[in-house]
Structures are given as C-alpha cells and as structure tokens.
Design a protein around this motif. Structure first.
Motif, short mmCIF file in Angstrom:
data_model
loop_
_atom_site.label_atom_id
_atom_site.label_comp_id
_atom_site.label_asym_id
_atom_site.label_seq_id
_atom_site.Cartn_x
_atom_site.Cartn_y
_atom_site.Cartn_z
N ASP A 18 0.81 -1.22 0.00
CA ASP A 18 0.00 0.00 0.00
C ASP A 18 0.85 1.27 0.00
OD1 ASP A 18 -2.21 -1.61 0.06
OD2 ASP A 18 -2.80 -1.10 2.10
N HIS A 19 0.33 2.28 -0.68
CA HIS A 19 0.94 3.62 -0.70
C HIS A 19 0.21 4.57 0.24
CE1 HIS A 19 1.79 1.95 -4.78
NE2 HIS A 19 2.98 2.34 -4.43
N VAL A 20 -0.95 4.13 0.73
CA VAL A 20 -1.81 5.00 1.54
C VAL A 20 -2.29 4.28 2.79
CG1 VAL A 20 -2.61 6.27 -0.49
CG2 VAL A 20 -3.95 4.34 0.35
N ALA A 21 -2.69 5.08 3.77
CA ALA A 21 -3.40 4.60 4.95
C ALA A 21 -4.67 5.42 5.07
CB ALA A 21 -2.53 4.75 6.19
N THR A 22 -5.69 4.88 5.72
CA THR A 22 -6.99 5.53 5.85
C THR A 22 -7.12 6.17 7.23
OG1 THR A 22 -7.94 3.90 4.35
CG2 THR A 22 -9.48 5.17 5.69
N ALA A 23 -7.48 7.45 7.26
CA ALA A 23 -7.61 8.20 8.51
C ALA A 23 -8.74 7.66 9.37
CB ALA A 23 -7.85 9.68 8.20
N LEU A 24 -8.45 7.42 10.63
CA LEU A 24 -9.46 6.92 11.57
C LEU A 24 -10.13 8.06 12.34
CD1 LEU A 24 -7.54 3.83 12.96
CD2 LEU A 24 -9.40 3.87 11.29
N ARG A 25 -9.75 9.29 12.00
CA ARG A 25 -10.34 10.50 12.60
C ARG A 25 -9.92 11.68 11.74
NH1 ARG A 25 -6.17 13.19 14.90
NH2 ARG A 25 -4.35 11.97 15.49
N ASP A 26 -10.52 12.84 11.94
CA ASP A 26 -10.06 14.06 11.28
C ASP A 26 -8.67 14.39 11.79
OD1 ASP A 26 -12.42 14.41 9.83
OD2 ASP A 26 -13.31 15.73 11.33
N MET A 27 -7.76 14.73 10.89
CA MET A 27 -6.38 15.03 11.27
C MET A 27 -5.95 16.34 10.63
SD MET A 27 -4.77 11.17 11.13
CE MET A 27 -5.30 10.73 9.50
N GLN A 28 -5.07 17.06 11.31
CA GLN A 28 -4.66 18.39 10.90
C GLN A 28 -3.26 18.42 10.28
OE1 GLN A 28 -6.97 20.83 11.08
NE2 GLN A 28 -8.23 19.14 11.82
N ALA A 29 -3.04 19.36 9.37
CA ALA A 29 -1.71 19.56 8.78
C ALA A 29 -0.71 19.84 9.90
CB ALA A 29 -1.74 20.72 7.80
N GLY A 30 0.48 19.28 9.78
CA GLY A 30 1.53 19.46 10.78
C GLY A 30 1.49 18.46 11.91
N GLU A 31 0.40 17.71 12.01
CA GLU A 31 0.24 16.71 13.06
C GLU A 31 1.07 15.47 12.73
OE1 GLU A 31 -3.44 14.17 15.05
OE2 GLU A 31 -3.89 15.78 13.64
N SER A 32 1.68 14.89 13.75
CA SER A 32 2.37 13.60 13.58
C SER A 32 1.38 12.50 13.90
CB SER A 32 3.58 13.51 14.52
OG SER A 32 4.56 14.44 14.13
N ILE A 33 1.23 11.57 12.96
CA ILE A 33 0.26 10.48 13.15
C ILE A 33 0.98 9.14 13.03
CG2 ILE A 33 -1.66 11.87 12.33
CD1 ILE A 33 -0.98 9.30 9.95
N HIS A 34 0.33 8.10 13.50
CA HIS A 34 0.90 6.75 13.51
C HIS A 34 0.03 5.78 12.72
CE1 HIS A 34 2.61 8.65 17.11
NE2 HIS A 34 3.67 7.92 16.82
N TYR A 35 0.71 4.84 12.08
CA TYR A 35 0.05 3.69 11.46
C TYR A 35 0.96 2.50 11.72
CZ TYR A 35 3.32 3.99 7.54
OH TYR A 35 4.46 4.01 6.77
#
Length: 108
Positions: A18-35
């Motif tokens: 996969d090249h993408v992951a699906t957001a489990l919530r609304d997320m903001q620019a600049g935020e560090s997220i985990h998958y």
C-alpha cells in the motif's frame, strides 16, 4: 490524558504494498500520526489536513504511478504526491471500468 486504541494507530494500513493509509479520525496539517505495518508502529507528519475516512500517502507517489490501498490498485497518480499528503480524487484518477482507454468502440 488522551487514550489511544491498543495499536496506537491513527490510520489504517492493510498491506505492505500500500501507498496510503486511511484516517481513523479528522487530522490536521503538521500533526504527527501513527500507522502500523509489518515493521511496527510508523510515524509520519501530515502536510495537509486529512478528513476522517480519507487517504494519506505513507510514501512518495510519482506522477503516473499506480496507487494501492488494501493491496489493490485503486487508481493512478495524476501528479506527484508527497509523503503525508491527502490522496483523493484531486490527485488520483480511477482506472477501472473506464472504457475510454484507447478504443473507438468505447466512445460509441
């Protein structure tokens, strides 16, 4: 204190191709997220806001490259897409069942 689900993931990633992951919530620019992938918990910083249920690039995607989600090709990049960017109809085109890919019969 914020509680996370046990996996610690903010986005759903299903297949190592996969090249993408699906957001489990609304997320903001600049935020560090985990998958989570086979190597464990991964972190990326978002370049753009990603609405709940939309896709985020977990790798750079080149112009014209097939884009995979859940191990399947879901479209082709119509421009380069950087890691952490929103992946949606504005930067990928569907390639399944179009019927206009080079045949005169498809136009009739």
């Amino acid at each position: 204190m914020e509680h996370r689900i046990e996996t610690g993931a903010d986005a759903l990633y299903m297949d190592e191709r996969d090249h993408v992951a699906t957001a489990l919530r609304d997320m903001q620019a600049g935020e560090s997220i985990h998958y989570r992938n086979a190597a464990g918990l991964q972190m990326i910083t978002l370049a753009e806001p990603i609405p709940f249920g939309h896709k985020v690039a977990v790798a750079d995607i080149a112009f014209g490259q097939d884009v995979r989600k859940y191990g399947e090709v879901i479209g082709r990049a119509v421009n380069s897409i950087a890691l952490g960017c929103h992946v949606h109809v504005h930067n990928i085109e569907g390639i399944r069942g179009r019927g206009d890919l080079g045949t005169k019969e498809a136009a009739q």
